[in-house]
Motif scaffolding. Structure first.
Motif, short mmCIF file in Angstrom:
data_model
loop_
_atom_site.label_atom_id
_atom_site.label_comp_id
_atom_site.label_asym_id
_atom_site.label_seq_id
_atom_site.Cartn_x
_atom_site.Cartn_y
_atom_site.Cartn_z
N ILE A 95 43.70 28.38 -65.88
CA ILE A 95 43.42 29.21 -67.10
C ILE A 95 44.11 30.61 -67.41
O ILE A 95 44.57 30.69 -68.55
CB ILE A 95 41.87 29.74 -67.06
CG1 ILE A 95 40.83 28.57 -67.02
CG2 ILE A 95 41.58 30.81 -68.16
CD1 ILE A 95 39.56 28.77 -66.81
N GLY A 96 44.58 31.24 -66.15
CA GLY A 96 45.50 32.32 -66.11
C GLY A 96 46.82 32.10 -66.88
O GLY A 96 47.46 32.67 -67.61
N ALA A 97 47.25 30.78 -66.73
CA ALA A 97 48.55 30.15 -67.11
C ALA A 97 48.45 30.27 -68.85
O ALA A 97 49.92 30.12 -69.50
CB ALA A 97 48.75 29.00 -66.60
N LYS A 98 47.39 30.36 -69.38
CA LYS A 98 47.29 30.36 -70.80
C LYS A 98 47.92 31.78 -71.52
O LYS A 98 48.26 31.62 -72.39
CB LYS A 98 46.14 30.02 -71.35
CG LYS A 98 45.25 28.64 -70.91
CD LYS A 98 44.21 28.46 -71.30
CE LYS A 98 43.30 27.21 -70.93
NZ LYS A 98 44.07 26.03 -71.55
N THR A 99 47.91 32.70 -70.55
CA THR A 99 48.34 33.75 -70.83
C THR A 99 49.66 34.33 -70.41
O THR A 99 49.85 34.02 -69.18
CB THR A 99 47.36 35.08 -70.71
OG1 THR A 99 47.11 35.19 -69.32
CG2 THR A 99 45.99 34.71 -71.31
N GLY A 100 50.70 34.92 -71.20
CA GLY A 100 51.54 35.57 -70.62
C GLY A 100 51.58 37.21 -70.76
O GLY A 100 50.81 37.63 -71.67
N MET A 101 52.15 37.93 -69.92
CA MET A 101 51.94 39.43 -69.88
C MET A 101 53.36 40.29 -69.72
O MET A 101 53.94 40.06 -69.07
CB MET A 101 50.93 39.76 -68.80
CG MET A 101 50.63 41.41 -69.18
SD MET A 101 48.77 41.75 -68.08
CE MET A 101 48.87 43.49 -68.50
N VAL A 102 53.26 41.25 -70.80
CA VAL A 102 54.40 41.89 -70.52
C VAL A 102 53.87 43.49 -70.12
O VAL A 102 53.23 44.10 -71.07
CB VAL A 102 55.36 41.94 -71.97
CG1 VAL A 102 56.38 43.21 -72.07
CG2 VAL A 102 55.90 40.74 -72.42
N PHE A 103 54.69 43.89 -69.23
CA PHE A 103 54.16 45.37 -68.91
C PHE A 103 55.14 46.48 -69.37
O PHE A 103 55.96 46.37 -69.87
CB PHE A 103 54.36 45.26 -67.34
CG PHE A 103 53.66 44.31 -66.61
CD1 PHE A 103 52.11 44.36 -65.99
CD2 PHE A 103 53.84 42.67 -66.34
CE1 PHE A 103 51.43 43.58 -65.65
CE2 PHE A 103 53.29 42.11 -65.72
CZ PHE A 103 51.88 42.25 -65.34
N GLN A 104 54.58 47.57 -68.77
CA GLN A 104 55.38 48.67 -69.51
C GLN A 104 56.75 49.11 -68.92
O GLN A 104 57.70 49.50 -69.25
CB GLN A 104 54.46 50.07 -69.18
CG GLN A 104 54.89 51.53 -69.44
CD GLN A 104 53.94 52.48 -69.23
OE1 GLN A 104 52.82 52.46 -69.15
NE2 GLN A 104 54.34 53.70 -69.03
N HIS A 105 56.59 48.70 -67.38
CA HIS A 105 58.02 48.67 -66.71
C HIS A 105 58.55 47.72 -66.16
O HIS A 105 59.32 47.54 -65.28
CB HIS A 105 57.62 49.74 -65.39
CG HIS A 105 57.03 51.13 -65.62
ND1 HIS A 105 57.90 52.12 -66.47
CD2 HIS A 105 56.00 51.64 -65.55
CE1 HIS A 105 57.23 53.19 -66.38
NE2 HIS A 105 56.23 53.04 -66.16
N PHE A 180 50.55 42.50 -74.17
CA PHE A 180 51.31 43.45 -74.05
C PHE A 180 50.95 44.69 -73.61
O PHE A 180 49.99 45.19 -74.30
CB PHE A 180 52.17 43.73 -75.36
CG PHE A 180 53.08 42.43 -75.74
CD1 PHE A 180 54.40 42.42 -75.63
CD2 PHE A 180 52.37 41.39 -76.55
CE1 PHE A 180 55.12 41.32 -75.95
CE2 PHE A 180 53.37 40.29 -77.02
CZ PHE A 180 54.78 40.42 -76.74
N ASP A 181 51.09 45.39 -72.43
CA ASP A 181 50.56 46.44 -72.11
C ASP A 181 51.64 47.93 -72.32
O ASP A 181 52.49 47.93 -71.44
CB ASP A 181 50.28 46.48 -70.47
CG ASP A 181 49.71 47.82 -70.03
OD1 ASP A 181 49.09 48.60 -70.96
OD2 ASP A 181 49.31 47.86 -68.85
N GLU A 182 51.38 48.36 -73.34
CA GLU A 182 52.38 49.51 -73.58
C GLU A 182 53.78 49.33 -73.70
O GLU A 182 54.76 49.92 -72.78
CB GLU A 182 52.05 50.93 -72.87
CG GLU A 182 50.73 51.38 -73.00
CD GLU A 182 50.53 52.15 -74.24
OE1 GLU A 182 51.57 52.22 -75.00
OE2 GLU A 182 49.43 53.04 -74.55
#
Length: 260
Positions: A95-105, A180-182
């Motif tokens: 289920i987590g593979a359905k989301t991509g995440m971009v971090f602050q750093h 997207f996290d900041e």
């Protein structure tokens, strides 16, 4: 403000999500739905729980209680006795593979080239053949305007270029949702624009996006919905045009007066 072009498919459903670190209640019953093709900007003062909420959605943090579903599939839920349970580890990963995440750093691997940063996960996690992974990575680097940097190491890139590589790396896993996290808060102001342009292009392609941001211009111009958080609570969630005309809550109104 763009027209609301999302369809009825619920991509993220969070209900009454609660999270504490020790005695500090970071999330106090946050509920939010995001539909396919929708861009939701999550705004609010520092320390309001925005990043923690995002991290809970892709299991970087576990919730104490509440319900989270991704594309209709339950990730975590709470029974009538208040016991919170997650699905199996294998299901969490799927289920987590359905989301991509971009971090602050950025979080790029410094010992790998730009291309190697992009192909690592598709090859290792998805089992994609190297040639296919390279073709996918090169197309995405071209998409974010960095095809000429494919053989560079991250140390040779500007902050804005690193963040665009991080976006391309997340997209390389072909997620249905981008978190997207900041993404611009660690960048010099002159480099922020190139990252926001890339995010605008994703929005125009109707990528489902949940964006924690302090960029009010992006929230006003690109987001369909603005969600305002303060002190661990989701205070308001309204169409962007309505929110900026009248946020409908005094805490949100005071925040906007400070930011605009």
């Amino acid at each position: 403000m763009p027209s609301l072009t999302s369809d009825a498919t619920q991509m993220i459903e969070a209900r009454d999500v609660r999270k504490a670190f020790g005695h500090v209640q970071v999330l106090r019953g946050v509920s939010l739905s995001v539909h396919r093709g929708e861009v939701v900007a999550v705004i609010g003062p520092s320390g309001s729980g925005k990043s923690t909420f995002l991290r809970c959605l892709n299991h970087l943090e576990t919730i104490d209680s509440g319900h989270i579903a991704i594309e209709g599939e339950t990730l975590a839920t709470t029974d009538a006795q208040g016991r919170c349970a997650y699905v199996s580890d294998a299901e969490v990963r799927r289920i987590g593979a359905k989301t991509g995440m971009v971090f602050q750093h950025f979080n790029l691997f410094p010992h790998l080239t730009v291309l190697e940063n992009l192909i690592e996960a598709p090859m290792v996690v998805q089992g994609l053949a190297r040639d296919a992974a390279i073709a996918r990575a090169e197309a995405l680097l071209d998409k974010v305007g960095l095809a000429q940097k494919r053989d560079n190491y991250p140390s040779r890139l500007s902050g804005g270029q690193k963040q665009r590589v991080a976006i391309a790396r997340a997209l390389c896993m072909e997620p249905d949702i981008m978190l997207f996290d900041e993404p611009t808060s660690a960048l010099d102001p002159e480099l922020t624009g190139e990252v926001l342009r890339t995010m605008r292009e994703l929005a125009e392609e109707r990528m489902t996006m949940l964006v924690v941001t302090h960029e009010m211009g992006f929230a006003r111009e690109v987001a369909n919905t603005v969600a305002f958080m303060d002190q661990g609570e989701l205070i308001a969630a309204r169409p962007a045009g309505e929110f900026f005309a009248d946020p409908g809550h005094e805490r949100a109104r005071a925040f906007l007066q400070h930011m605009l």
